[in-house]
Design an enzyme around this catalytic site. Structure first.
Site, PDB file in Angstrom:
ATOM      1  N   THR A   1       0.866  -1.179   0.000  1.00  0.00           N
ATOM      2  CA  THR A   1       0.000   0.000   0.000  1.00  0.00           C
ATOM      3  C   THR A   1       0.898   1.222   0.000  1.00  0.00           C
ATOM      4  O   THR A   1       1.868   1.309   0.761  1.00  0.00           O
ATOM      5  CB  THR A   1      -1.022  -0.023   1.161  1.00  0.00           C
ATOM      6  OG1 THR A   1      -1.830   1.160   1.066  1.00  0.00           O
ATOM      7  CG2 THR A   1      -0.377  -0.098   2.530  1.00  0.00           C
ATOM      8  N   GLU A   2       0.617   2.150  -0.915  1.00  0.00           N
ATOM      9  CA  GLU A   2       1.597   3.189  -1.243  1.00  0.00           C
ATOM     10  C   GLU A   2       1.856   4.168  -0.105  1.00  0.00           C
ATOM     11  O   GLU A   2       2.813   4.929  -0.150  1.00  0.00           O
ATOM     12  CB  GLU A   2       1.202   3.927  -2.532  1.00  0.00           C
ATOM     13  CG  GLU A   2      -0.154   4.610  -2.489  1.00  0.00           C
ATOM     14  CD  GLU A   2      -1.245   3.743  -3.112  1.00  0.00           C
ATOM     15  OE1 GLU A   2      -1.190   2.504  -2.940  1.00  0.00           O
ATOM     16  OE2 GLU A   2      -2.145   4.317  -3.767  1.00  0.00           O
ATOM     17  N   ASN A   3       1.014   4.141   0.924  1.00  0.00           N
ATOM     18  CA  ASN A   3       1.280   5.012   2.064  1.00  0.00           C
ATOM     19  C   ASN A   3       2.294   4.418   3.039  1.00  0.00           C
ATOM     20  O   ASN A   3       2.437   4.914   4.149  1.00  0.00           O
ATOM     21  CB  ASN A   3      -0.023   5.380   2.781  1.00  0.00           C
ATOM     22  CG  ASN A   3      -0.825   4.162   3.199  1.00  0.00           C
ATOM     23  OD1 ASN A   3      -0.976   3.219   2.422  1.00  0.00           O
ATOM     24  ND2 ASN A   3      -1.307   4.158   4.417  1.00  0.00           N
TER      25      ASN A   3
END
Lengths: 239, 228, 239, 228
Positions: D65-67
């Site tokens: 997840t890109e966060n």
């Protein structure tokens, strides 16, 4: 002797001047330095350019800063959330500027600002409306656009642990933009859940080395911004 | 080699030559006096490393070594040497409480991003405009090797040079224009030699301090560049 | 199911082909993956382009690989050490190519290779002989040179702990080029002092996330390269 | 909202419309079948998140997840929700043993550096050349927001799109040329709709599977682009 600890959020944000560029950490509510933002509202600096992934939710934190008309422009990747009302309203009225940047390009431009890279090329946004006015160039036949570093006068960041040298650790996905924003600011201002003695943070586990940090304030029970937003609280009701 | 041994080595070198002026330890002490409390400092390999031994009491300086450590401590005692804890000169060192380890790209982000306050380097030549040559003699038989020198002069806020005023054969290292390949142009702020301390201001050299018993005229005579 | 653990250094370096570009971690002896390099000598791939900070010392590790005539070219910042004899000799004879790169530019070019940045600008090496043939451009009146990403077919890296997913931690200043070299290689090959169960490395303390790592071999008592060099040992005497 | 609730919500949506073909869960299952063991996968916000529920037994998939999390686990149970452990859609999630946290620049280095194998995204429109429009309707009254979509399509090795074949008013989302602003050009490999699975090969669309009871002619009739 080195001691970057300051005693209050008020002291931490002192000196932020009208027209300053201020980076604000957080991915939505996770990692948002709510207490520092609220101190900046009380402090009152105006015409700020804000660099942040989002544009705030509800009526607290970054949304409250915008609502208080302290923000001239925002550089971000995703200013729209289900519960953002402040930014959309001002934006539609033309009362706040927006520079929309793809999220990875935003993170990389901030890192570049901290790492002394004035500009870099990336394939992200090629052939889209976001690169229309950007310089483009092929590398091995693959087009890329030129993107410039972003630097800030100040950064506001939330972390888990800090020591007096400014070494930081973060909590889970609240880490997000914190490390690169500390790197890219002349004055990186950090709120820590806990301040510990030097050496308590294992040198192998330091995420942000102290050289990138200038002021640390302990906020041991920070507000949960997502809860404030859900409860429709406004920043001035928190005091 | 611990710091005391290192000092002794240079003292011996000194007693063997007959120059006027400061010895290397005194030169290092002069540099140390100019490093303010709270500075982040990178010391080049060799003589610049001596500076750490002379920081005045009451000042706290954080040392960066480009191979991935902020908060470098003293040279390691012989029983506690760790081959995986070294400085840029590949000496066994220690880490202070509050140190941090990081990878090479992050380490050079500190250097290149302007986060290090002061770097102290040796020199083959320094020009009156603050150009530095310290990585190559230009001799085609030498193996070229640059390391982090060009990154340091390009990125660190303030560059101090510590060097003998003249080479072993007596030619000036403080020159009008460097004849050796440059490390960087207009990068040096201050030069500490055995004879004098010189500031580079607006591409001119200004003598700010003379070693005991050394006259301005004597230094000028030993210097190819014009002094002010 | 994911399991990146291989049972020997021999298996770890299998498939490295003639003409491959291979990154080798380490700053001098600290972090040098000696056992993997020696396995590559036994494996025999030729005409390699090596990317490494140095060019080896004594007659072990990278120096032995060069001495065995497997290296066509080396890209590094500092090929000269007090105890390097192999590289200087071949270089003077014109039998090995050298691309000399400033150390920070080298680290950043490798990171760029791993991060999808085809090229970037840096002020490092401006006005020097190392930038003579490089494109130059001013940013805010300050000149910078264009530097290109470096990618590799394989990386050889030494770490402290690893799990079967390829998550890594390092030991002190042996970390150096390891993390960026894992990022920049199609196949990152790692020797670990210890292989642990997933979850033993706290997710907050992972330095190289497993996505960047492809093969892990446990070498629980790696040779101390600096000791081998000091004792003038040659690689084939070690077996 | 946990995965079961999410499924139920989409099932209810499905039972309210009268289309032929697969429902969203069946579409997600089709995508899941194409994700090989050992893949590193990023799932877009919304319907793509359903894919995780259908990975066949015996396959291990690592979610990014890109966060800032690799090794994302299931959605968090309501008592264990941590406001500082969220996914890109800002849902409360968990981390598997063997997960890793990292900062945003490192996270997007995974995406932009070509390290993620598969990304599954929703779409406003996909063209027969594999162009994707999924970030903006181009409506000047909308607040523009791009997030990580352009990074994902530029950097991830394989882009799958999961979407209803037509909009609510019945117009084709599979088009000759996108009329909405592009997210990326020539980026989509495969499209999963309620009616069919289509591959983009050499800038043409090839139907590889039809939903039960759906004919090629029927799909073509519902599609602005030419199908092969």
């Amino acid at each position: 002797m080195i001691n970057k600890i300051v005693s209050s959020a008020e002291d931490a944000v002192s000196g932020i001047f009208d027209g300053a560029t201020v980076m604000i950490g957080g991915f939505g509510e996770a990692g948002s330095p709510v207490e520092l933002i609220h101190a900046l509202i009380d402090q009152g600096a105006k015409n700020l350019t804000i660099v942040s992934n989002n544009a705030g939710s509800g009526h607290v934190g970054l949304a409250a800063l915008i609502e208080n008309r302290q923000v001239k422009k925002i550089i971000c990747s995703f200013p729209r959330t289900a519960i953002s009302v402040v930014f959309p309203e001002l934006y539609r009225k033309g009362e706040i500027e927006l520079e929309l940047v793809p999220q990875g390009t935003l993170a990389e431009r901030i890192r570049a600002g901290g790492a002394g890279i004035p500009a870099f090329y990336t394939p992200t946004s090629v052939h889209t409306s976001l690169s229309e006015e950007k310089e483009q160039r092929d590398f091995n036949g693959k087009p890329a656009v030129l993107e410039y570093a972003i630097q800030a006068d100040f950064s506001l960041v939330k972390c888990l642990k800090a020591d007096k040298y400014g070494n930081l650790t973060y909590n889970k996905t609240a880490r997000n933009f914190g490390p690169v924003m500390c790197m890219a600011a002349k004055t990186a201002i950090v709120q820590a859940r806990q301040i510990v003695e030097p050496g308590v943070i294992d040198p192998e586990h330091v995420v942000t080395p102290g050289i990138f940090v200038h002021r640390v304030v302990e906020i041991s029970n920070p507000a949960d911004e997502s809860k404030l937003v859900a409860e429709k609280i406004r920043y001035h009701e928190i005091k | 080699m611990n710091r005391n041994l290192l000092r002794k080595k240079y003292d011996t070198m000194k007693s063997n030559d007959k120059n006027l002026g400061w010895n290397v330890n005194e030169m290092a002490q002069k540099v140390a006096m100019d490093i303010p409390d709270g500075a982040y400092v990178n010391l080049g390999i060799g003589i610049p490393e001596l500076v750490a031994g002379y920081i005045p009491e009451g000042r706290e300086v954080i040392y960066h070594t480009e191979n991935g450590l902020l908060g470098m401590g003293k040279v390691a005692e012989s029983q506690t040497e760790d081959p995986e804890l070294v400085n840029a000169g590949k000496k066994y060192v220690t880490a202070i409480p509050g140190a941090a380890y990081f990878h090479h790209a992050d380490s050079f982000a500190m250097i290149r991003g302007g986060h290090i306050d002061i770097c102290v380097l040796g020199a083959y030549q320094v020009s009156e405009e603050g150009d530095l040559a310290n990585w190559s003699t230009g001799n085609p038989d030498d193996i070229p090797a640059v390391g982090g020198a060009m990154d340091l002069v390009a990125g660190v806020k303030t560059i101090y040079v510590i060097t003998k005023h003249c080479t072993k054969i007596g030619s000036s290292k403080i020159v009008k224009q460097c004849t050796y390949p440059l490390t960087g142009k207009n990068v040096v702020s201050r030069i500490y030699t055995d004879l004098a301390i010189m500031d580079v201001i607006d591409k001119k050299l200004y003598v700010s301090e003379l070693a005991p018993g050394v006259s301005f005229e004597y230094v000028q005579q030993k210097t190819e560049a014009r002094l002010n």
